[in-house]
Design a protein around this motif. Sequence first.
Motif, PDB file in Angstrom:
ATOM      1  N   ILE A 196     -37.315  19.215 -57.692  1.00 45.54           N
ATOM      2  CA  ILE A 196     -37.301  19.734 -59.060  1.00 45.54           C
ATOM      3  C   ILE A 196     -35.858  20.020 -59.461  1.00 45.54           C
ATOM      4  CG2 ILE A 196     -38.037  21.612 -60.574  1.00 45.54           C
ATOM      5  CD1 ILE A 196     -40.543  21.879 -58.802  1.00 45.54           C
ATOM      6  N   ARG A 197     -35.465  19.469 -60.606  1.00 45.36           N
ATOM      7  CA  ARG A 197     -34.084  19.600 -61.078  1.00 45.36           C
ATOM      8  C   ARG A 197     -34.022  20.466 -62.328  1.00 45.36           C
ATOM      9  NH1 ARG A 197     -30.055  15.366 -59.425  1.00 45.36           N
ATOM     10  NH2 ARG A 197     -29.099  16.529 -61.101  1.00 45.36           N
ATOM     11  N   LEU A 198     -32.999  21.285 -62.405  1.00 41.25           N
ATOM     12  CA  LEU A 198     -32.822  22.197 -63.525  1.00 41.25           C
ATOM     13  C   LEU A 198     -32.795  21.454 -64.857  1.00 41.25           C
ATOM     14  CD1 LEU A 198     -32.283  25.015 -64.672  1.00 41.25           C
ATOM     15  CD2 LEU A 198     -29.857  24.636 -64.233  1.00 41.25           C
ATOM     16  N   GLU A 199     -32.052  20.352 -64.928  1.00 40.87           N
ATOM     17  CA  GLU A 199     -31.940  19.641 -66.202  1.00 40.87           C
ATOM     18  C   GLU A 199     -33.283  19.063 -66.661  1.00 40.87           C
ATOM     19  OE1 GLU A 199     -29.745  17.166 -63.022  1.00 40.87           O
ATOM     20  OE2 GLU A 199     -30.069  19.261 -63.500  1.00 40.87           O
ATOM     21  N   ALA A 200     -34.133  18.655 -65.720  1.00 40.75           N
ATOM     22  CA  ALA A 200     -35.464  18.152 -66.079  1.00 40.75           C
ATOM     23  C   ALA A 200     -36.341  19.281 -66.600  1.00 40.75           C
ATOM     24  CB  ALA A 200     -36.117  17.471 -64.875  1.00 40.75           C
ATOM     25  N   VAL A 201     -36.251  20.444 -65.967  1.00 44.84           N
ATOM     26  CA  VAL A 201     -37.027  21.610 -66.411  1.00 44.84           C
ATOM     27  C   VAL A 201     -36.572  22.032 -67.810  1.00 44.84           C
ATOM     28  CG1 VAL A 201     -37.482  24.064 -65.964  1.00 44.84           C
ATOM     29  CG2 VAL A 201     -37.521  22.414 -64.077  1.00 44.84           C
ATOM     30  N   PRO A 253     -40.862  22.184 -78.632  1.00 47.33           N
ATOM     31  CA  PRO A 253     -41.735  23.289 -79.045  1.00 47.33           C
ATOM     32  C   PRO A 253     -43.188  23.147 -78.572  1.00 47.33           C
ATOM     33  CG  PRO A 253     -40.392  22.562 -80.890  1.00 47.33           C
ATOM     34  CD  PRO A 253     -40.160  21.589 -79.779  1.00 47.33           C
ATOM     35  N   MET A 254     -43.733  21.946 -78.554  1.00 50.77           N
ATOM     36  CA  MET A 254     -45.124  21.765 -78.106  1.00 50.77           C
ATOM     37  C   MET A 254     -45.246  22.022 -76.608  1.00 50.77           C
ATOM     38  SD  MET A 254     -47.133  21.167 -80.602  1.00 50.77           S
ATOM     39  CE  MET A 254     -46.120  22.129 -81.697  1.00 50.77           C
ATOM     40  N   ARG A 255     -44.286  21.540 -75.832  1.00 48.30           N
ATOM     41  CA  ARG A 255     -44.330  21.768 -74.389  1.00 48.30           C
ATOM     42  C   ARG A 255     -44.114  23.234 -74.067  1.00 48.30           C
ATOM     43  NH1 ARG A 255     -41.733  16.414 -74.399  1.00 48.30           N
ATOM     44  NH2 ARG A 255     -39.678  17.330 -74.143  1.00 48.30           N
ATOM     45  N   LEU A 256     -43.230  23.884 -74.796  1.00 46.86           N
ATOM     46  CA  LEU A 256     -43.015  25.318 -74.589  1.00 46.86           C
ATOM     47  C   LEU A 256     -44.285  26.089 -74.945  1.00 46.86           C
ATOM     48  CD1 LEU A 256     -41.069  27.527 -73.752  1.00 46.86           C
ATOM     49  CD2 LEU A 256     -40.188  27.547 -76.095  1.00 46.86           C
ATOM     50  N   ARG A 257     -44.971  25.663 -75.969  1.00 48.18           N
ATOM     51  CA  ARG A 257     -46.241  26.295 -76.353  1.00 48.18           C
ATOM     52  C   ARG A 257     -47.271  26.169 -75.229  1.00 48.18           C
ATOM     53  NH1 ARG A 257     -49.360  24.642 -81.925  1.00 48.18           N
ATOM     54  NH2 ARG A 257     -51.405  25.465 -81.405  1.00 48.18           N
ATOM     55  N   THR A 274     -50.027  14.445 -77.000  1.00 46.11           N
ATOM     56  CA  THR A 274     -50.379  15.539 -76.094  1.00 46.11           C
ATOM     57  C   THR A 274     -50.290  15.060 -74.646  1.00 46.11           C
ATOM     58  OG1 THR A 274     -51.809  16.578 -77.736  1.00 46.11           O
ATOM     59  CG2 THR A 274     -52.209  17.167 -75.441  1.00 46.11           C
ATOM     60  N   THR A 275     -50.832  13.874 -74.368  1.00 40.43           N
ATOM     61  CA  THR A 275     -50.765  13.293 -73.025  1.00 40.43           C
ATOM     62  C   THR A 275     -49.317  13.134 -72.587  1.00 40.43           C
ATOM     63  OG1 THR A 275     -52.870  12.158 -73.345  1.00 40.43           O
ATOM     64  CG2 THR A 275     -51.409  11.278 -71.629  1.00 40.43           C
ATOM     65  N   HIS A 276     -48.464  12.676 -73.488  1.00 41.54           N
ATOM     66  CA  HIS A 276     -47.035  12.521 -73.184  1.00 41.54           C
ATOM     67  C   HIS A 276     -46.414  13.870 -72.818  1.00 41.54           C
ATOM     68  CE1 HIS A 276     -42.781  11.602 -73.574  1.00 41.54           C
ATOM     69  NE2 HIS A 276     -42.691  12.581 -74.433  1.00 41.54           N
ATOM     70  N   HIS A 277     -46.725  14.911 -73.583  1.00 40.69           N
ATOM     71  CA  HIS A 277     -46.155  16.234 -73.306  1.00 40.69           C
ATOM     72  C   HIS A 277     -46.568  16.734 -71.919  1.00 40.69           C
ATOM     73  CE1 HIS A 277     -44.156  16.740 -77.058  1.00 40.69           C
ATOM     74  NE2 HIS A 277     -45.264  16.808 -77.789  1.00 40.69           N
ATOM     75  N   PHE A 278     -47.832  16.563 -71.564  1.00 41.49           N
ATOM     76  CA  PHE A 278     -48.281  16.982 -70.237  1.00 41.49           C
ATOM     77  C   PHE A 278     -47.598  16.164 -69.143  1.00 41.49           C
ATOM     78  CE2 PHE A 278     -51.826  19.093 -72.435  1.00 41.49           C
ATOM     79  CZ  PHE A 278     -51.794  20.302 -71.779  1.00 41.49           C
ATOM     80  N   ARG A 279     -47.393  14.871 -69.373  1.00 43.47           N
ATOM     81  CA  ARG A 279     -46.719  14.033 -68.382  1.00 43.47           C
ATOM     82  C   ARG A 279     -45.277  14.506 -68.159  1.00 43.47           C
ATOM     83  NH1 ARG A 279     -45.818   9.306 -70.716  1.00 43.47           N
ATOM     84  NH2 ARG A 279     -43.591   9.387 -70.486  1.00 43.47           N
ATOM     85  N   VAL A 280     -44.563  14.819 -69.244  1.00 43.93           N
ATOM     86  CA  VAL A 280     -43.184  15.320 -69.119  1.00 43.93           C
ATOM     87  C   VAL A 280     -43.165  16.623 -68.329  1.00 43.93           C
ATOM     88  CG1 VAL A 280     -41.199  16.231 -70.412  1.00 43.93           C
ATOM     89  CG2 VAL A 280     -42.334  14.140 -71.180  1.00 43.93           C
ATOM     90  N   LEU A 281     -44.096  17.522 -68.628  1.00 39.17           N
ATOM     91  CA  LEU A 281     -44.156  18.793 -67.897  1.00 39.17           C
ATOM     92  C   LEU A 281     -44.462  18.568 -66.423  1.00 39.17           C
ATOM     93  CD1 LEU A 281     -46.051  20.929 -70.551  1.00 39.17           C
ATOM     94  CD2 LEU A 281     -43.697  21.295 -69.756  1.00 39.17           C
ATOM     95  N   ARG A 282     -45.375  17.649 -66.121  1.00 36.39           N
ATOM     96  CA  ARG A 282     -45.731  17.356 -64.719  1.00 36.39           C
ATOM     97  C   ARG A 282     -44.570  16.696 -63.991  1.00 36.39           C
ATOM     98  NH1 ARG A 282     -47.525  12.620 -63.111  1.00 36.39           N
ATOM     99  NH2 ARG A 282     -48.412  12.125 -65.132  1.00 36.39           N
ATOM    100  N   GLU A 283     -43.969  15.678 -64.595  1.00 39.15           N
ATOM    101  CA  GLU A 283     -42.897  14.936 -63.930  1.00 39.15           C
ATOM    102  C   GLU A 283     -41.638  15.766 -63.742  1.00 39.15           C
ATOM    103  OE1 GLU A 283     -42.511  11.299 -66.176  1.00 39.15           O
ATOM    104  OE2 GLU A 283     -44.270  10.419 -65.194  1.00 39.15           O
ATOM    105  N   SER A 284     -41.459  16.798 -64.554  1.00 41.93           N
ATOM    106  CA  SER A 284     -40.293  17.678 -64.396  1.00 41.93           C
ATOM    107  C   SER A 284     -40.530  18.749 -63.336  1.00 41.93           C
ATOM    108  CB  SER A 284     -39.953  18.351 -65.725  1.00 41.93           C
ATOM    109  OG  SER A 284     -40.970  19.270 -66.082  1.00 41.93           O
TER     110      SER A 284
END
Length: 118
Positions: free
Chosen positions: A21-26, A33-37, A63-73
């Motif tokens: 897990i990398r800081l810049e990815a997090v 705003p949607m991912r932070l929500r 929505t699927t994209h946002h969850f993927r970004v959160l998971r992959e980060s």
Amino acid sequence: MTTAVPAAGSRDLPHPAREEIRLEAVLHALSDPMRLRIVRELAAEGGELSCSHFVLPVTKSTTTHHFRVLRESGVVRQTYRGTAKMNGLRRAALDDLFPGLLGSLLAAAERQAVRLGG
């Protein structure tokens, strides 16, 4: 970043290992705003929530994209329970790797929401 790749036909989803897990990815994941929500709702719940729990003002594919970004980060862990995709905040890993970061971001997001009336 390498991730554990699930076997062909598996319903397991790839996640970065804790040490990957990398800081810049997090920070990138939490800059939207949607991912932070999503993360705020998961933090408030303290447990896992299904994707269908979240009512976001975006399309299902977004929505699927946002969850993927959160998971992959490495911000969330997603697992299947039957047909539901469950989401849990990887708070312990994030707090261990970046002490105080998640708490500070969530507190700042709450202050901003109050200030902006949302």
